[in-house]
Structure formats: structure tokens, C-alpha cells
Design an enzyme around this catalytic site. Structure first.
Site, PDB file in Angstrom:
ATOM      1  N   LYS A 127       2.981  -2.529  -7.381  1.00 61.10           N
ATOM      2  CA  LYS A 127       4.362  -2.341  -7.807  1.00 61.10           C
ATOM      3  C   LYS A 127       5.365  -2.976  -6.850  1.00 61.10           C
ATOM      4  CE  LYS A 127       7.603  -0.422 -10.316  1.00 61.10           C
ATOM      5  NZ  LYS A 127       7.893  -1.115 -11.582  1.00 61.10           N
ATOM      6  N   CYS A 185       0.847  -1.187   0.000  1.00 56.70           N
ATOM      7  CA  CYS A 185       0.000   0.000   0.000  1.00 56.70           C
ATOM      8  C   CYS A 185       0.884   1.239   0.000  1.00 56.70           C
ATOM      9  CB  CYS A 185      -0.874   0.003   1.245  1.00 56.70           C
ATOM     10  SG  CYS A 185      -1.747  -1.539   1.477  1.00 56.70           S
ATOM     11  N   ARG A 209       1.380   1.661  -5.984  1.00 55.54           N
ATOM     12  CA  ARG A 209       1.696   0.693  -4.931  1.00 55.54           C
ATOM     13  C   ARG A 209       0.484  -0.166  -4.554  1.00 55.54           C
ATOM     14  NH1 ARG A 209       6.466   2.151  -2.162  1.00 55.54           N
ATOM     15  NH2 ARG A 209       5.831   0.722  -0.526  1.00 55.54           N
ATOM     16  N   GLU A 263       1.305 -10.091 -17.473  1.00 54.59           N
ATOM     17  CA  GLU A 263       0.878  -9.176 -16.413  1.00 54.59           C
ATOM     18  C   GLU A 263       0.110  -7.977 -16.931  1.00 54.59           C
ATOM     19  OE1 GLU A 263       3.967  -7.482 -13.897  1.00 54.59           O
ATOM     20  OE2 GLU A 263       5.357  -7.389 -15.567  1.00 54.59           O
ATOM     21  N   GLU A 279      11.183 -13.331 -19.251  1.00 58.15           N
ATOM     22  CA  GLU A 279      10.757 -11.956 -18.985  1.00 58.15           C
ATOM     23  C   GLU A 279       9.713 -11.500 -20.008  1.00 58.15           C
ATOM     24  OE1 GLU A 279      10.664  -9.922 -16.773  1.00 58.15           O
ATOM     25  OE2 GLU A 279      10.607  -7.897 -17.572  1.00 58.15           O
ATOM     26  N   ASN A 281       0.884   0.407   6.183  1.00 59.20           N
ATOM     27  CA  ASN A 281       1.380  -0.402   5.066  1.00 59.20           C
ATOM     28  C   ASN A 281       2.137  -1.568   5.672  1.00 59.20           C
ATOM     29  OD1 ASN A 281       2.397  -1.381   2.639  1.00 59.20           O
ATOM     30  ND2 ASN A 281       4.111   0.063   2.616  1.00 59.20           N
ATOM     31  N   GLY A 282       1.755  -2.789   5.291  1.00 64.64           N
ATOM     32  CA  GLY A 282       2.445  -3.971   5.822  1.00 64.64           C
ATOM     33  C   GLY A 282       1.429  -4.990   6.290  1.00 64.64           C
ATOM     34  N   TRP A 334      -3.728  -2.030  -1.346  1.00 60.64           N
ATOM     35  CA  TRP A 334      -3.700  -3.309  -2.079  1.00 60.64           C
ATOM     36  C   TRP A 334      -4.140  -4.330  -1.035  1.00 60.64           C
ATOM     37  CZ3 TRP A 334      -1.424  -8.149  -1.790  1.00 60.64           C
ATOM     38  CH2 TRP A 334      -1.456  -8.908  -2.965  1.00 60.64           C
ATOM     39  N   LYS A 360       5.932 -10.157 -19.112  1.00 59.78           N
ATOM     40  CA  LYS A 360       5.395  -8.853 -19.542  1.00 59.78           C
ATOM     41  C   LYS A 360       4.035  -9.048 -20.191  1.00 59.78           C
ATOM     42  CE  LYS A 360       7.240  -6.484 -17.771  1.00 59.78           C
ATOM     43  NZ  LYS A 360       8.252  -6.953 -16.919  1.00 59.78           N
ATOM     44  N   HIS A 400       9.680 -32.537 -24.772  1.00 61.52           N
ATOM     45  CA  HIS A 400       9.520 -33.402 -23.594  1.00 61.52           C
ATOM     46  C   HIS A 400       8.129 -33.253 -22.980  1.00 61.52           C
ATOM     47  CE1 HIS A 400      13.656 -34.671 -23.798  1.00 61.52           C
ATOM     48  NE2 HIS A 400      14.015 -33.406 -23.976  1.00 61.52           N
TER      49      HIS A 400
HETATM   50  O1  M6R Z   1      11.052  -4.237  -6.768  1.00 62.84           O
HETATM   51  P1  M6R Z   1      11.545  -5.579  -7.166  1.00 62.84           P
HETATM   52  O2  M6R Z   1      12.498  -5.528  -8.336  1.00 62.84           O
HETATM   53  O3  M6R Z   1      12.134  -6.369  -6.024  1.00 62.84           O
HETATM   54  O4  M6R Z   1      10.261  -6.358  -7.653  1.00 62.84           O
HETATM   55  C1  M6R Z   1      10.315  -7.703  -8.005  1.00 62.84           C
HETATM   56  C2  M6R Z   1       9.040  -8.129  -8.703  1.00 62.84           C
HETATM   57  O5  M6R Z   1       7.946  -7.946  -7.866  1.00 62.84           O
HETATM   58  C3  M6R Z   1       8.806  -7.350 -10.000  1.00 62.84           C
HETATM   59  O6  M6R Z   1       9.880  -7.474 -10.876  1.00 62.84           O
HETATM   60  C4  M6R Z   1       7.525  -7.836 -10.689  1.00 62.84           C
HETATM   61  O7  M6R Z   1       7.706  -9.135 -11.157  1.00 62.84           O
HETATM   62  C5  M6R Z   1       7.116  -6.887 -11.808  1.00 62.84           C
HETATM   63  N1  M6R Z   1       5.701  -6.666 -11.772  1.00 62.84           N
HETATM   64  C6  M6R Z   1       7.415  -7.398 -13.149  1.00 62.84           C
HETATM   65  O8  M6R Z   1       7.089  -6.495 -14.138  1.00 62.84           O
END
Ligand code: M6R
Length: 605
Positions: free
Chosen positions: A600, A2, A27, A485, A478, A101-102, A75, A482, A501
Site C-alpha cells: 500500500k 512493511c 503494507r 494492479e 487511472e 521498516n525502511g 514487503w 486499476k 501514431h
Molecule cells: O500513498 P500515495 O498516494 O502517495 O501512493 C501513491 C501510489 O503508490 C498509489 O497511488 C498506487 O499507485 C496505488 N496502488 C494505486 O492504486
């Protein structure tokens, strides 16, 4: 996950809080609220959904008078995203409001205890226990009540608390969740990160775990958990306001994709001196290191997978890449000859922090590659190398990932040279190859219409495969993330040689397969796999170096990228995949910067 903000000063607080929340919305964005102290009461306004709803409800804050307040963008963890569960939460007597937050791990036992004592709960959240604890411990001394309540909490928390009896005083508390205090003149602020503060001040104090602080318009005093005053360094915020704005782009993600050449250049430039890689503050004796362990989550982990190939090749030290969420419970084999490399854009990812602490406990030295200055991971690390990407706002990382790769490449070159495992001529050639990356990335960025056209062709497919080998496979991981998500299309990355396999059973007529063919050592092998999926009806989009004429006869569609060194090419190769995901998501009308269910910075386990 959050975002929290707070303000005390002479200004009308609500507009400042709403502005700060809009900067922190990445966030978490399922509900939001503000609380402002005024005339012996606290006015609370909350909504389900986005900050825009809260701006509308409060007429941009005009309907909530008062000069001291706190705000939250959520969140959801405990309880659905509803108005009731949205923060701030108030005590039963209406004297206190809290944002958090937490996660409070012992909230169930606290809730039972408080319920037994007659406190009434309005929400399903863990946070509400905090405000009732403060009320329970309050006997006219706000600070003492905050200290006593905090001492009962287990878990992670950054808190902002206000009280009607002292309407221009805010207490903030930090334990394993980010909290930054912004210093103004006649006014002071707090927030989960600096993006909410840069419009107001450049002077900041980063609280450490276990510390709490009192904010009034006239000053800030930080204390340790026993209540003793602590002298804190005032840090200068270097990010500018424009860096946290869209700057004319439709989405932050597109802006951040376009910023990559500049960000990668800014990450490389200060570290090349007289033809040598120079990494300030790195006094690791690499000759003592017998294993490098890379850990991270999500895209940062995938950057680690690509970096592993490059570091191993150049340094000739065994490198293992592990997901932090697995590593923390894996009882890893570590000793003081292990170098841990921790990758994180935010520097606040809970699993990464936990894995790092565990490895350090077992004797490993930790090198953090982090974007956010002053973040928890940067503080915990034995050595820190910053990725100078600037603020990354879109939930899907782009420049965060490519600058992480860049630092790993720098480290690989640095290590190879320190260990005497590279010829000078090869070292000089690779430094030139590294310096060429920003220009090569720019060339891919300039290919816009071609990628948009491909997005129009592929956006309706319910699933996609991303295949490659070695560094190409790391990029496939990666690229698929992308796509998933931001466009919500099922995308699976596969080591190309593994298809037969089992997974090849899923290939059918028209199935899109994105084939990464840039690592020349294995391109021919991947081409055989392209032939295999084509034979089963797949529609293949291949990414290859300009000049690779063989692939064109196999693939249905091609994206050519400029030829870069295979050791570093992941940083260029990922760019068309970021753009493809972006335009596919746009075609599908998705909320690109704030994809559903995500946040994020993942500060919970
Ligand atoms: O802030 P961080 O790099 O530690 O975050 C790690 C992952 O949460 C972050 O890379 C996440 O997978 C992204 N949404 C990918 O785009």
C-alpha cells in the site's frame, strides 16, 4: 512498505501484536513475525506468507508467552520472502530483537565491518546489521546502545527493539519512516500507522525524524538524537475501528468504492461556507504564483493529471504534472513563484517526499493534499489540505483518488475566485456542480448488475486499451492502472488521438478498447477514434453521459453515467472503471485487496 507494531503492558503481548499486524498487513504481506521477551530470553516466531499463517503457527499467540514484544509484516526488499529473511531479527547473543521498516542504505559496508568483527549473519536483509550493531555497542546500557547503533545508519528506518535484560522496555527510533506511539493506561504501543492502534487507544504521539523513544508499561519518553528529552503533543486519533474493518463487504476495495460518495461529501462540506470555497490555513498569495507544479506517484499522479486540466482552465495559471520519481532527479526549473502541489494518500511515499524536499529546497512553497493526518508529507508541507477519506486499506486506491480529485477541484475554484478569473454566476454554477458529485457517484454505484455482467464478458481477455482525450485521458490512465494492479491483465492507456501514431498496430479482432467519452469538448474526436479501432475489429466499451445517443451506434457495450460538469466529471467517470476492474479481478479469482508484488505505502525508492 512493511508494517511494524509493539506492545508493553500487563496483557499477553502476542495476541495484541498479531491483531495489530493483521491491520497493517496491507503494507506488506510476504512474511511476518513476532518477538516476545520472557524469562530472560526472547521467543521469536516467523512465517513465510500471511499473518494468518503466523496466527496458526502460534495458536493465535497463545504459544508465545510474555508481556512485551514487537512484530513485523514484510514487503521484501533485501532478500527473498523466506522465514530466514522475515523479521524480527535477533542478535548473536540472543539478547536483542529488532523490527524495521525502511531501507538501510549503508548496510553492505556495515555488514562487512560486522562480519570482520565476528558477527554471524543469518539472513540477507539490511535489517540484521542493526541488531548486531546494538549488540556491539551494548555495555549494559540499552538506550546508549540504541543511540550509538542508530547513529551508524544511513537511509530510512522505523525501528522497534527489545532486550532480554530489560524485558518491559522497548526502544523505537524514527528516521524517514512512519512511527506512531499509542498511549494506554499501564500499557503502551507503537505502530507504523494508526489503524493498528485504534482498537486500543485514541491518544497518539507522532515521532519526528531523528527522534527515538522509550516505551515501558508506565510511560513513554521521547528524545532527540542526542538523547535530550523532547516534549511531544498528544494527538487524538479520530478514525474509528469500523472504518478499518470490512463491515460486511467481501473486500476492502469494494467497501472503499462504495464509501466514495460519503468521502467526497466529507471532503467538500467543511470547505463550503456561505456559497464560497474556504480553504483553512491557505494564505498563499496566488497573484505571485506564476507556475503550479503537481507531483505524486501512481494514482495520485493520475489525479494530478486530471486536476491539472481543471486548475488550468479555471485559474489560468500554467500547471505541470510530474511523476515524483522523475521530478526528484530532473533538476526542475523552480523558484519562489512556483507553487508545488503534492498529492499522497498515505503521506509516506518515498519518491514524493524526495521530490517535495527538492522543490522546497529550490524555493517552492508546497501545498500537500494528503489523507493520513500527521504523515510525513503533511508535516513537511507549508500548507496541508486533508482529504477526509478515512482509512484506505485496499492496496488499489479508490476513495483516496476521488477525494484527491475533489480537493483539486476545490482548489481550482478557490484560486479562480481569488484571482478574479471567474464570473460570480459561473462560480455559483460550478459550486452546485461540485456538490452534486456524491449523488452522481452514488447513481453509478447503484448500477451493479450491469457492470458485473460486463466483467463476465471481458475478464478472459489478456489485454485491454483505455482511450480518451484531455480529462478523459487522465481517467483512462487511472482506469488502466486499476485493471492492471488487481486483475493482472495488461492494460494500456492511450491518448485517443495518438493511437494512429503507432499503437493502432496492436488492434485486432476482438481487442477490448474502453473508450472514455465524457469530456464534451472532445467527445466527437474520440468518437472518430472509436470508428478507427472498430474498423480494425476492436470490441468497444464506451463510457459516456446519459443522453449521448450518438455513441450507442458505435460501441458494442455502453456504460452511461449521470451528466456532470466536464471540469469535475473525472470523479464520476472513474467509478465504473473501478468497479469493472474489481469484478474482472473477482471473476479471475485474484487476491483483490493484496495484489501480488504490491504494497500500500511505497516507502522505498
Ligand atoms: O500513498 P500515495 O498516494 O502517495 O501512493 C501513491 C501510489 O503508490 C498509489 O497511488 C498506487 O499507485 C496505488 N496502488 C494505486 O492504486
Amino acid at each position: 512498505m512493511c508494517g511494524i507494531v509493539g506492545y508493553t503492558g500487563a496483557q499477553h503481548a502476542a495476541p495484541v501484536l498479531l491483531d495489530g499486524l493483521s491491520k497493517l498487513e496491507y503494507r506488506g504481506y510476504d512474511s511476518a513475525g513476532i518477538a516476545v521477551a520472557q524469562d530472560g530470553a526472547i521467543a521469536i516466531s516467523k512465517v513465510t506468507g500471511r499473518i494468518a499463517n503466523l496466527q496458526e503457527k502460534t495458536d493465535n499467540g497463545r504459544l508465545v508467552p510474555g508481556t512485551t514484544g514487537i512484530g513485523h509484516t514484510r514487503w521484501a526488499t533485501h532478500g527473498a520472502p523466506t522465514d530466514f529473511n522475515a523479521h524480527p531479527h535477533a542478535s548473536n547473543d540472543g539478547k536483542f530483537a529488532v523490527v524495521h521498516n525502511g531501507i538501510i542504505e549503508n548496510y553492505l559496508e556495515l555488514r562487512q565491518e560486522l562480519t570482520r568483527k565476528g558477527y554471524r549473519f543469518e539472513s540477507e536483509t539490511d535489517t540484521e546489521t542493526i541488531v548486531h550493531l546494538v549488540e556491539m555497542y551494548y555495555q549494559g546500557d540499552f538506550q546508549r546502545a540504541v543511540m550509538k547503533a542508530s547513529a551508524r545508519l544511513r537511509g530510512s528506518y522505523a525501528l522497534g527493539i527489545i532486550c532480554t535484560d530489560e524485558p518491559d522496555r522497548i526502544f523505537v527510533v524514527r528516521e524517514a519512516s512512519p512511527l506512531i506511539i499509542g498511549l494506554g493506561i499501564g500499557e503502551n504501543y507503537f505502530a507504523s500507522d494508526v489503524t493498528a492502534l485504534v482498537a486500543y487507544t485514541r491518544n497518539a504521539i507522532y515521532l519526528d525524524d531523528g527522534e527515538f523513544a522509550e516505551l515501558t508499561p508506565d510511560g513513554v519518553q521521547v528524545f532527540d538524537c542526542t538523547g535530550h528529552p523532547v516534549e511531544k503533543k498528544i494527538n487524538r486519533i479520530t478514525w474509528d475501528i469500523q472504518a478499518a474493518e470490512k463491515g460486511g463487504y467481501e473486500h476492502f476495495m469494494l467497501k472503499e468504492i462504495m464509501e466514495q460518495p460519503r468521502a467526497v461529501k466529507a471532503t467538500i462540506a467543511p470547505r463550503l461556507k456561505n456559497g464560497e470555497v474556504s480553504l483553512d490555513g491557505m494564505d498563499i498569495d496566488l497573484r505571485r504564483v506564476n507556475k503550479i507544479l503537481i507531483t505524486a506517484c501512481g494514482s495520485a499522479y493520475y489525479a494530478g493529471c486530471a486536476g491539472k486540466c481543471t486548475i488550468e482552465r479555471l485559474c489560468r495559471i500554467p500547471v505541470q504534472a510530474e511523476l515524483a520519481s522523475e521530478l526528484r532527479y530532473a533538476d526542475p526549473l523552480i523558484d519562489d513563484k512556483t507553487l508545488l502541489i503534492v498529492l499522497s494518500q498515505s503521506g509516506e511515499t518515498a519518491d514524493t517526499i524526495a521530490a517535495m524536499k527538492e522543490c522546497q529546497r529550490q524555493g517552492a512553497k508546497a501545498l500537500a493534499i494528503v489523507n493520513v493526518v500527521g504523515s510525513t508529507i503533511a508535516k513537511l508541507a507549508d500548507y496541508t489540505l486533508y482529504t477526509w477519506a478515512g482509512p484506505e486499506i485496499a492496496v488499489a486506491t479508490t476513495k483516496g483518488y476521488t477525494t484527491q480529485l475533489t480537493v483539486l477541484y476545490l482548489f481550482a475554484l478557490y484560486g479562480a475566485r481569488k484571482l478574479g478569473r471567474i464570473e460570480m454566476e459561473e462560480y455559483a454554477r460550478l459550486i452546485s456542480a461540485l456538490k452534486a458529485l456524491p449523488k452522481q457517484m452514488q447513481q453509478v454505484l447503484d448500477m451493479n448488475p450491469a457492470i458485473e455482467k460486463l466483467a463476465k464478458k471481458y475478464h478472459k481477455h489478456p489485454s485491454m486499451f483505455f482511450i480518451g482525450r484531455n480529462t478523459d485521458y487522465a481517467v483512462a490512465l487511472e482506469g488502466a492502472l486499476k485493471m492492471k494492479e488487481i486483475s493482472y491483465i495488461h492494460a494500456e492507456s492511450y491518448a485517443a488521438g495518438e493511437l494512429k501514431h503507432g499503437t493502432i498496430a496492436l488492434i485486432h479482432e476482438g481487442q477490448p478498447v474502453i473508450a472514455l467519452c465524457c469530456n464534451e469538448a472532445v467527445t466527437e474526436k474520440t468518437m472518430s477514434n472509436i470508428i478507427e479501432v472498430k474498423a480494425r475489429g476492436a470490441e468497444v466499451l464506451a463510457i459516456a453521459f446519459r443522453g449521448n445517443a450518438k455513441i450507442v451506434s458505435l460501441a458494442d457495450d455502453m456504460i452511461y453515467i449521470p451528466k456532470s460538469d466536464p471540469l469535475f466529471c473525472a470523479a464520476v467517470e472513474i467509478v465504473p472503471l473501478q468497479k469493472l476492474a474489481y469484478y474482472v479481478a473477482k471473476e479471475n479469482g485474484c487476491d483483490i485487496d493484496k495484489p501480488k508484488n504490491l504494497a500500500k505505502s511505497v516507502t522505498v525508492e
